[in-house]
Scaffold this active site. Sequence first.
Site, short mmCIF file in Angstrom:
data_model
loop_
_atom_site.label_atom_id
_atom_site.label_comp_id
_atom_site.label_asym_id
_atom_site.label_seq_id
_atom_site.Cartn_x
_atom_site.Cartn_y
_atom_site.Cartn_z
N ARG A 228 21.71 -9.71 -8.81
CA ARG A 228 21.25 -8.33 -8.67
C ARG A 228 21.80 -7.79 -7.35
O ARG A 228 21.91 -8.52 -6.36
CB ARG A 228 19.72 -8.25 -8.61
CG ARG A 228 19.03 -8.33 -9.95
CD ARG A 228 19.21 -7.05 -10.78
NE ARG A 228 18.51 -7.14 -12.06
CZ ARG A 228 19.06 -7.53 -13.20
NH1 ARG A 228 20.32 -7.88 -13.24
NH2 ARG A 228 18.35 -7.55 -14.33
N HIS A 276 28.74 -4.15 -13.34
CA HIS A 276 27.49 -4.75 -13.86
C HIS A 276 27.61 -5.04 -15.36
O HIS A 276 26.74 -4.67 -16.15
CB HIS A 276 26.28 -3.85 -13.58
CG HIS A 276 24.97 -4.59 -13.70
ND1 HIS A 276 23.85 -4.28 -12.97
CD2 HIS A 276 24.61 -5.66 -14.48
CE1 HIS A 276 22.86 -5.09 -13.29
NE2 HIS A 276 23.31 -5.95 -14.21
N1 NAP Z 1 24.86 -9.13 -13.93
C1 NAP Z 1 24.33 -9.20 -15.13
O1 NAP Z 1 24.84 -8.61 -16.08
C2 NAP Z 1 23.12 -10.06 -15.35
C3 NAP Z 1 22.77 -10.43 -16.66
C4 NAP Z 1 21.70 -11.25 -16.86
C5 NAP Z 1 20.94 -11.69 -15.78
N2 NAP Z 1 21.28 -11.33 -14.52
C6 NAP Z 1 20.49 -11.79 -13.36
O2 NAP Z 1 20.52 -13.21 -13.33
C7 NAP Z 1 19.23 -13.67 -12.91
C8 NAP Z 1 19.03 -15.12 -13.31
O3 NAP Z 1 18.86 -15.22 -14.71
P1 NAP Z 1 18.33 -16.58 -15.37
O4 NAP Z 1 18.10 -16.31 -16.81
O5 NAP Z 1 19.22 -17.71 -15.01
O6 NAP Z 1 16.94 -16.74 -14.59
P2 NAP Z 1 15.98 -18.02 -14.51
O7 NAP Z 1 16.20 -18.92 -15.67
O8 NAP Z 1 14.61 -17.49 -14.25
O9 NAP Z 1 16.50 -18.80 -13.20
C9 NAP Z 1 16.31 -18.32 -11.92
C10 NAP Z 1 16.78 -19.38 -10.92
O10 NAP Z 1 16.71 -18.84 -9.60
C11 NAP Z 1 15.98 -19.75 -8.77
N3 NAP Z 1 15.27 -19.03 -7.71
C12 NAP Z 1 14.33 -18.08 -7.82
N4 NAP Z 1 13.89 -17.70 -6.61
C13 NAP Z 1 14.56 -18.43 -5.70
C14 NAP Z 1 14.54 -18.54 -4.30
N5 NAP Z 1 13.71 -17.79 -3.55
N6 NAP Z 1 15.39 -19.41 -3.70
C15 NAP Z 1 16.21 -20.18 -4.45
N7 NAP Z 1 16.27 -20.14 -5.79
C16 NAP Z 1 15.46 -19.28 -6.42
C17 NAP Z 1 15.02 -20.43 -9.71
O11 NAP Z 1 14.55 -21.64 -9.13
P3 NAP Z 1 13.62 -22.68 -9.96
O12 NAP Z 1 14.56 -23.31 -10.95
O13 NAP Z 1 13.16 -23.63 -8.95
O14 NAP Z 1 12.54 -21.87 -10.61
C18 NAP Z 1 15.90 -20.63 -10.94
O15 NAP Z 1 16.70 -21.77 -10.78
C19 NAP Z 1 18.28 -12.67 -13.57
O16 NAP Z 1 17.05 -12.62 -12.88
C20 NAP Z 1 19.04 -11.36 -13.45
O17 NAP Z 1 18.69 -10.70 -12.25
C21 NAP Z 1 22.36 -10.51 -14.28
#
Ligand code: NAP
Length: 313
Positions: A228, A276
Site C-alpha cells: 500500500r 496499482h
Molecule cells: N498492489 C495491489 O494490487 C495489491 C493487491 C492485493 C493486495 N495488496 C496488499 O497486499 C497486502 C498483503 O496481502 P496478503 O493477502 O498477503 O495479506 P496477509 O495474508 O494478511 O499477510 C500479511 C503479512 O504481513 C505481515 N505483517 C503484518 N503486520 C506486520 C508488521 N507490523 N510487521 C511485519 N509484518 C507484518 C503478516 O505477519 P504474520 O504472518 O505474522 O501475521 C503477514 O505475514 C494487503 O494487505 C494489501 O494491502 C496489494
Amino acid sequence: MALLLVITQWDPKPWLERLKRLAPGRDIRLWPDVGDPSDITVAAVWKHPPGVLAGLPNLKAILSLGAGVDHVFADPGLPDLPIGRVVDRDLTNRMSEWVVLHCLIHLRRQRLYDALQRDRDWRDIRPAPAARETRVGIMGMGVLGQDAAKKLAMIGFEVAGYSRTRHDLDGISTFGEAERDAFLARTDCLIALTPLTPRTRGMLNRDLFSRLAQNGVLGPPVLMNAGRGGLQNEADIVAALDDGTLGHATLDVFETEPLPASSPLWTHPKVTITPHNSAISDEDSVGRFVLGEVDRLEKGLTFTAPVERDRRY
Ligand SMILES: NC(=O)c1ccc[n+]([C@@H]2O[C@H](COP(=O)([O-])OP(=O)(O)OC[C@H]3O[C@@H](n4cnc5c(N)ncnc54)[C@H](OP(=O)(O)O)[C@@H]3O)[C@@H](O)[C@H]2O)c1
C-alpha cells in the site's frame, strides 16, 4: 437476507451485474439504492463512505472486495462485526508475476539494455550477477508474500521473508519482528507486501533504507512496494535514490493515487511505476469468491479469510 454492495472509486455497476449473473436468485443491492435497510445482512465493500454500515440494523458481516482491509478500518463508525477479505488464486498468481518480473528486470539489468537499445549500442554489461547471489527480502509473508517467495526461490534467488511472527518455510530464511534489522542487513532487493496498519504506516522510510545491504551484487539496494502507498515515505525514497542509499524503486502503490502529475517519481531515472495494478484480478473469480463467502455465512460458517480487528489485517 440481502447482500449490499457499497463501492466507491471503482465503477460499481459491473459488480452488481456480475454478481446477479453469477447468482440470479440472490437479493443483491447496490448502495445507495439500499431499499429497506433492515433487509441487509452482509455488506461487500470497497472504500465505503464512513457511517453507511452503521445505518444497517441487521448487518451481520462485512466483506472487503479486495485483499486489503485498510479501507474498511478508515470508517470511524465501523460496526463491531466479523470482517473478511478476498483471497483469490488468480490475484495471488498475478501479484507473484509482478514480483518475479521486476526482480528479473533488476537481475538482468533490463532497464539498462532498454537504454542501450535506444542508442543502437551493442554492449554486454559484465559482471552479470546470478540469481543465487541476489538476496531478495519479502516484508509480509502472508498469502501473497509466501507465494512470491516460493516462485522466486524456484528461479534460484536467495529469498528471505519477514513477518510479524516468524514462519517456517522450506528453502526460505524467515525472520520475525524482533529480527527486522538482521533481515534488512541481508537484503539487496526489498519487496513490501505488508498490509497498511497503524504499525506499518510510513515504515518504508530513510531509516529503514539505510539498514539494507549496501554490498549486494545489484549495487545499492532496490525497493519494491506493491503493498500500500501508505507504507512508504515518498520524499525519503527520492532523497535515498538521489544520495545512492537506494539504487532503484519499483512502485505499484503511492501515498496519493492516482499519482499526481507533479510527483518527482514520474520522471526520476531510478524509478519504475505501475498504476496499482500489480494484482488486478479476474472479476468473475472474485465474484464467485464473494458469493461463496455469503453462502458460508448463511450456513453458519466464518469467512474463509477472517480479519483480526485488533491487528487491523
Ligand atoms: N498492489 C495491489 O494490487 C495489491 C493487491 C492485493 C493486495 N495488496 C496488499 O497486499 C497486502 C498483503 O496481502 P496478503 O493477502 O498477503 O495479506 P496477509 O495474508 O494478511 O499477510 C500479511 C503479512 O504481513 C505481515 N505483517 C503484518 N503486520 C506486520 C508488521 N507490523 N510487521 C511485519 N509484518 C507484518 C503478516 O505477519 P504474520 O504472518 O505474522 O501475521 C503477514 O505475514 C494487503 O494487505 C494489501 O494491502 C496489494
